[in-house]
Design a protein around this motif. Structure first.
Motif, PDB file in Angstrom:
ATOM      1  N   LEU A 219       0.925  -1.225  -0.259  1.00  0.00           N
ATOM      2  CA  LEU A 219       0.044  -0.034   0.068  1.00  0.00           C
ATOM      3  C   LEU A 219       0.940   1.220   0.042  1.00  0.00           C
ATOM      4  O   LEU A 219       1.887   1.151   0.839  1.00  0.00           O
ATOM      5  CB  LEU A 219      -0.988   0.065   1.213  1.00  0.00           C
ATOM      6  CG  LEU A 219      -2.153  -0.594   1.175  1.00  0.00           C
ATOM      7  CD1 LEU A 219      -1.979  -2.246   1.024  1.00  0.00           C
ATOM      8  CD2 LEU A 219      -3.111  -0.196   2.320  1.00  0.00           C
TER       9      LEU A 219
ATOM     10  N   LEU B 299      -6.388  -0.556  -6.771  1.00  0.00           N
ATOM     11  CA  LEU B 299      -7.146  -0.775  -5.800  1.00  0.00           C
ATOM     12  C   LEU B 299      -7.033   0.238  -4.741  1.00  0.00           C
ATOM     13  O   LEU B 299      -5.782   0.609  -4.341  1.00  0.00           O
ATOM     14  CB  LEU B 299      -6.896  -1.981  -5.065  1.00  0.00           C
ATOM     15  CG  LEU B 299      -7.753  -2.731  -4.039  1.00  0.00           C
ATOM     16  CD1 LEU B 299      -9.380  -2.622  -4.604  1.00  0.00           C
ATOM     17  CD2 LEU B 299      -7.254  -4.224  -3.595  1.00  0.00           C
TER      18      LEU B 299
ATOM     19  N   PHE C 101      -8.022   2.187  -1.055  1.00  0.00           N
ATOM     20  CA  PHE C 101      -8.657   1.880   0.144  1.00  0.00           C
ATOM     21  C   PHE C 101      -8.789   3.250   0.887  1.00  0.00           C
ATOM     22  O   PHE C 101      -7.613   4.245   1.091  1.00  0.00           O
ATOM     23  CB  PHE C 101      -7.661   1.225   0.937  1.00  0.00           C
ATOM     24  CG  PHE C 101      -7.602  -0.237   0.473  1.00  0.00           C
ATOM     25  CD1 PHE C 101      -6.588  -0.702  -0.285  1.00  0.00           C
ATOM     26  CD2 PHE C 101      -8.733  -1.207   0.868  1.00  0.00           C
ATOM     27  CE1 PHE C 101      -6.703  -2.144  -0.685  1.00  0.00           C
ATOM     28  CE2 PHE C 101      -8.546  -2.521   0.394  1.00  0.00           C
ATOM     29  CZ  PHE C 101      -7.528  -3.099  -0.383  1.00  0.00           C
TER      30      PHE C 101
ATOM     31  N   PHE D  69      -9.691   0.252   7.917  1.00  0.00           N
ATOM     32  CA  PHE D  69      -9.895   0.139   6.513  1.00  0.00           C
ATOM     33  C   PHE D  69     -10.977  -0.094   5.833  1.00  0.00           C
ATOM     34  O   PHE D  69     -11.769  -0.812   6.369  1.00  0.00           O
ATOM     35  CB  PHE D  69      -8.716  -0.492   5.620  1.00  0.00           C
ATOM     36  CG  PHE D  69      -7.404   0.053   5.711  1.00  0.00           C
ATOM     37  CD1 PHE D  69      -6.602  -0.388   6.936  1.00  0.00           C
ATOM     38  CD2 PHE D  69      -6.630   0.587   4.876  1.00  0.00           C
ATOM     39  CE1 PHE D  69      -5.335   0.158   7.107  1.00  0.00           C
ATOM     40  CE2 PHE D  69      -5.472   1.137   4.791  1.00  0.00           C
ATOM     41  CZ  PHE D  69      -4.716   0.942   6.012  1.00  0.00           C
ATOM     42  N   GLY D  70     -11.656   0.514   4.697  1.00  0.00           N
ATOM     43  CA  GLY D  70     -12.627   0.320   3.966  1.00  0.00           C
ATOM     44  C   GLY D  70     -12.270  -1.068   3.234  1.00  0.00           C
ATOM     45  O   GLY D  70     -11.084  -1.541   3.336  1.00  0.00           O
ATOM     46  N   THR D  71     -13.405  -1.450   2.565  1.00  0.00           N
ATOM     47  CA  THR D  71     -13.377  -2.834   1.621  1.00  0.00           C
ATOM     48  C   THR D  71     -12.465  -2.755   0.393  1.00  0.00           C
ATOM     49  O   THR D  71     -12.121  -3.692  -0.205  1.00  0.00           O
ATOM     50  CB  THR D  71     -14.819  -3.386   1.435  1.00  0.00           C
ATOM     51  OG1 THR D  71     -15.405  -2.420   1.059  1.00  0.00           O
ATOM     52  CG2 THR D  71     -15.449  -3.919   2.682  1.00  0.00           C
ATOM     53  N   GLY D  72     -12.150  -1.444   0.062  1.00  0.00           N
ATOM     54  CA  GLY D  72     -11.534  -0.965  -1.282  1.00  0.00           C
ATOM     55  C   GLY D  72     -12.459  -0.869  -2.592  1.00  0.00           C
ATOM     56  O   GLY D  72     -13.769  -1.459  -2.685  1.00  0.00           O
TER      57      GLY D  72
ATOM     58  N   TYR E  74      -0.981  -6.670   9.630  1.00  0.00           N
ATOM     59  CA  TYR E  74      -2.401  -6.919   9.013  1.00  0.00           C
ATOM     60  C   TYR E  74      -2.365  -7.876   8.174  1.00  0.00           C
ATOM     61  O   TYR E  74      -1.372  -8.512   7.751  1.00  0.00           O
ATOM     62  CB  TYR E  74      -2.514  -5.327   7.918  1.00  0.00           C
ATOM     63  CG  TYR E  74      -2.895  -4.103   8.781  1.00  0.00           C
ATOM     64  CD1 TYR E  74      -1.955  -3.598   9.314  1.00  0.00           C
ATOM     65  CD2 TYR E  74      -4.433  -3.866   8.864  1.00  0.00           C
ATOM     66  CE1 TYR E  74      -2.122  -2.213   9.786  1.00  0.00           C
ATOM     67  CE2 TYR E  74      -4.536  -2.518   9.529  1.00  0.00           C
ATOM     68  CZ  TYR E  74      -3.555  -1.813   9.918  1.00  0.00           C
ATOM     69  OH  TYR E  74      -3.871  -0.571  10.408  1.00  0.00           O
TER      70      TYR E  74
ATOM     71  N   GLN F 122      -4.434  -9.561   4.850  1.00  0.00           N
ATOM     72  CA  GLN F 122      -5.227  -9.109   3.348  1.00  0.00           C
ATOM     73  C   GLN F 122      -5.627 -10.616   2.768  1.00  0.00           C
ATOM     74  O   GLN F 122      -4.929 -10.783   1.961  1.00  0.00           O
ATOM     75  CB  GLN F 122      -4.489  -8.239   2.663  1.00  0.00           C
ATOM     76  CG  GLN F 122      -5.568  -7.878   1.480  1.00  0.00           C
ATOM     77  CD  GLN F 122      -4.742  -6.592   0.703  1.00  0.00           C
ATOM     78  OE1 GLN F 122      -3.405  -6.485   0.357  1.00  0.00           O
ATOM     79  NE2 GLN F 122      -5.692  -5.944  -0.188  1.00  0.00           N
TER      80      GLN F 122
ATOM     81  N   GLN G 283     -10.012  -9.269  -0.575  1.00  0.00           N
ATOM     82  CA  GLN G 283     -10.367  -8.597   0.683  1.00  0.00           C
ATOM     83  C   GLN G 283      -9.641  -7.197   1.147  1.00  0.00           C
ATOM     84  O   GLN G 283      -8.589  -6.988   0.575  1.00  0.00           O
ATOM     85  CB  GLN G 283     -10.386  -9.625   1.667  1.00  0.00           C
ATOM     86  CG  GLN G 283     -11.085 -10.708   1.412  1.00  0.00           C
ATOM     87  CD  GLN G 283     -12.318 -11.085   2.240  1.00  0.00           C
ATOM     88  OE1 GLN G 283     -12.679 -10.404   2.998  1.00  0.00           O
ATOM     89  NE2 GLN G 283     -13.400 -11.918   1.401  1.00  0.00           N
ATOM     90  N   SER G 284     -10.174  -6.571   2.132  1.00  0.00           N
ATOM     91  CA  SER G 284      -9.545  -5.361   2.464  1.00  0.00           C
ATOM     92  C   SER G 284      -8.522  -5.891   3.414  1.00  0.00           C
ATOM     93  O   SER G 284      -8.277  -7.257   3.825  1.00  0.00           O
ATOM     94  CB  SER G 284     -10.548  -4.492   3.269  1.00  0.00           C
ATOM     95  OG  SER G 284      -9.915  -3.626   3.779  1.00  0.00           O
ATOM     96  N   LEU G 285      -7.898  -4.715   4.304  1.00  0.00           N
ATOM     97  CA  LEU G 285      -7.007  -5.166   5.299  1.00  0.00           C
ATOM     98  C   LEU G 285      -7.683  -5.452   6.667  1.00  0.00           C
ATOM     99  O   LEU G 285      -8.692  -4.406   7.208  1.00  0.00           O
ATOM    100  CB  LEU G 285      -5.828  -4.019   5.324  1.00  0.00           C
ATOM    101  CG  LEU G 285      -4.949  -4.028   4.203  1.00  0.00           C
ATOM    102  CD1 LEU G 285      -5.377  -3.375   2.903  1.00  0.00           C
ATOM    103  CD2 LEU G 285      -3.849  -3.131   4.811  1.00  0.00           C
TER     104      LEU G 285
END
Lengths: 115, 115
Positions: free
Chosen positions: A44, A88, A90, A105-108, B35, B37, B41-43
């Motif tokens: 990220l 992607l 986030f 974090f959001g789901t992306g 984290y 992932q 999916q999200s983190l």
């Protein structure tokens, strides 16, 4: 509890057109808000953040985001999309009054920019 | 900013075995996080790695499954114990810089596949 929602799994836009990636948040206090981007097979990368002050925040690669307290939103925008922006994205929130520094974090949202 | 490296970058492991992931930061940082992932999916935050004390785990994650070490301010390890295929994920190390207002930086991730 703090949370963020990204209502769109995918956003499609033509190269050269403006893009918006949506994010809404929920925190008990005042939020710190962040946007991150994840390119394929890479970690990220930080894009921008809202802490306080101007509601329009400018970040890396020509991206900006607008903080709207009344709508509890922090949408990511760019005036003219590039194919290389495909990635992607986030949204993340940190509770200003929270005991820790953890980011939620959001789901992306997958951004696909067509040439 | 902070530069973070992780080892290994990827691994394929047999079910029932354990894998230790290393995270190295180029500067001293107080807050380090791990984290997960999962594919598509999200983190999800696993735990906060505290220097000199036990890690703080999020709901749904336990020390027996994900033991964490933090021997100093630049290094941490996460072990995924007694692995099952459901543990197949990307595991990311992250550090927070600049306190509550600061952004988090992420390592490149460790892609784990459990067969």
């Amino acid at each position: 509890a703090q949370s963020v929602a990204q209502p769109e799994d995918q956003v499609n836009v033509a190269e050269g057109n403006p893009l918006t990636v949506k994010c809404t948040y929920s925190v008990s206090g005042n939020p710190y808000l962040f946007w991150y981007v994840q390119y394929p097979n890479r970690g990220l990368q930080f894009l921008l953040k809202y802490i306080t002050g101007d509601n329009l925040v400018k970040g890396s690669y020509g991206f900006e985001a607008e903080f709207n307290k009344s709508q509890t939103s922090f949408h990511l925008k760019k005036p003219s999309a590039l194919v290389s922006d495909s990635a992607l994205y986030f949204c993340a929130v940190r509770d200003k009054g929270g005991a820790t520094n953890k980011l939620i974090f959001g789901t992306g949202t997958l951004l696909a920019v067509q040439p | 900013s902070a530069v973070i490296s992780q080892k290994p970058s990827r691994d394929i492991c047999q079910r029932g075995t354990s894998l230790t992931i290393q995270c190295q930061v180029d500067s001293q940082v107080t807050m380090m996080f791990w984290y997960r992932q999962q594919p598509g999916q999200s983190l999800t935050l696993i735990a906060t790695a505290n220097q000199g004390s036990e890690a703080t785990y999020e709901s749904g994650f336990v020390i027996d499954k994900f033991p964490i070490s933090r021997p100093n301010l630049t290094f941490s390890t996460l072990t995924v114990s007694n692995m099952s295929p459901e543990d197949s994920s990307i595991y990311l190390c992250s550090v927070a810089v600049g306190g509550q207002e600061g952004e988090q930086y992420f390592g490149p991730g460790t892609r784990l596949t459990v067969t």
